[in-house]
Design an enzyme around this catalytic site. Sequence first.
Site, PDB file in Angstrom:
ATOM      1  CG  ASP A  41      -0.394   0.051   2.510  1.00 49.34           C
ATOM      2  OD1 ASP A  41       0.844  -0.038   2.611  1.00 49.34           O
ATOM      3  OD2 ASP A  41      -1.146   0.190   3.503  1.00 49.34           O
ATOM      4  CB  SER A  42       4.565   1.709  -0.285  1.00 43.63           C
ATOM      5  OG  SER A  42       4.740   0.540  -1.067  1.00 43.63           O
ATOM      6  CG  ASP A  80       0.319  -3.915   2.255  1.00 40.07           C
ATOM      7  OD1 ASP A  80      -0.018  -4.508   3.291  1.00 40.07           O
ATOM      8  OD2 ASP A  80       1.143  -2.981   2.221  1.00 40.07           O
ATOM      9  CE  LYS A 108       3.018  -5.582   3.938  1.00 40.06           C
ATOM     10  NZ  LYS A 108       2.491  -4.523   4.836  1.00 40.06           N
ATOM     11  CD  GLU A 110       0.559  -1.469   8.215  1.00 40.07           C
ATOM     12  OE1 GLU A 110       0.208  -0.688   9.120  1.00 40.07           O
ATOM     13  OE2 GLU A 110       1.040  -1.074   7.134  1.00 40.07           O
ATOM     14  CD  GLU A 171       8.046  -0.103   7.331  1.00 46.34           C
ATOM     15  OE1 GLU A 171       7.108  -0.854   6.984  1.00 46.34           O
ATOM     16  OE2 GLU A 171       8.221   1.044   6.875  1.00 46.34           O
TER      17      GLU A 171
HETATM   18  O1  KIV Z   1       3.511  -1.083   1.548  1.00 47.15           O
HETATM   19  C1  KIV Z   1       4.667  -1.502   1.500  1.00 47.15           C
HETATM   20  O2  KIV Z   1       5.396  -1.321   0.517  1.00 47.15           O
HETATM   21  C2  KIV Z   1       5.145  -2.234   2.661  1.00 47.15           C
HETATM   22  C3  KIV Z   1       6.594  -2.588   2.703  1.00 47.15           C
HETATM   23  C4  KIV Z   1       7.399  -1.397   3.030  1.00 47.15           C
HETATM   24  C5  KIV Z   1       6.870  -3.709   3.621  1.00 47.15           C
HETATM   25  O3  KIV Z   1       4.409  -2.518   3.534  1.00 47.15           O
END
Ligand code: KIV
Length: 254
Positions: A41-42, A80, A108, A110, A171
């Site tokens: 989600d970056s 994510d 993924k 959190e 992280e």
């Molecule tokens: O969203 C993302 O790119 C991430 C990574 C930095 C692990 O969660």
Amino acid sequence: MKSTQQIKSMKSRQKIAMLTAYDFPTAKLMDGIVDVILVGDSLGMVVLGYENTTKVTMDDMLRATSAVARGSKNTLIVGDMPFGTYDNENDALKNARLFIEAGAHAVKVEKKPEIAGFLAKNGIEVMGHIGLTPQSITTFKVQGKDRESADKIFEEAIALDKAGCFSLVLECVPLTLAKAITEKISIPTIGIGAGIHCDGQVLVTNDILGLYGDFKPKFLKRYAEIGNEMKKAFEDYAKEVREERFPADGHSFH
Ligand code: KIV
């Protein structure tokens, strides 16, 4: 393609290389080269230009995931789950299934070991994420530096392992804490700013390519300066058009 089980079995034997991708061409270029592609989600920051990841929607992530899945046929893809899409079991399972339909092999989350456990029990492969979790901590700061917060992160790692995650992103935590967690839990740790002892590493692709402005935290290594190359190409093109040097006769149909 490595399965989640094969990624799990790489722990302590072979380092895991993970990178992010958000589109078809990038996924195609890294397919079969890295062990895992994370549709992170970056995307909200490095592609959509938001200040943090909290505005990213399921639509944003599903479009990116399906583009990545079209580009990558030989690499495990992890989607994510964005902020607010796994606050309860129903939402989590419904949205995780949408990621799988879009072509992800796993999702993924959190923190939230209860949700991770619920997804795992319902047949969804889950990657955990602790330490600096951008959906809840929006200022960039190393986590787990004092005893109390280090203990908390250590406990979260154990809980996500017990919940049935197949791997865990750590992280921005001190390397001693990452080492202790890596030695304690049964699943591979994948670090970003978490030092050399993790079972694998992940970085944001746009960061390693120099495609996200001046962002250069201590843990980041830039492997290329594609941003400078692109800017130069744009300048050359604009100049040639203005000077009537492009198109040349050879670019024209006769
Ligand atoms: O969203 C993302 O790119 C991430 C990574 C930095 C692990 O969660």
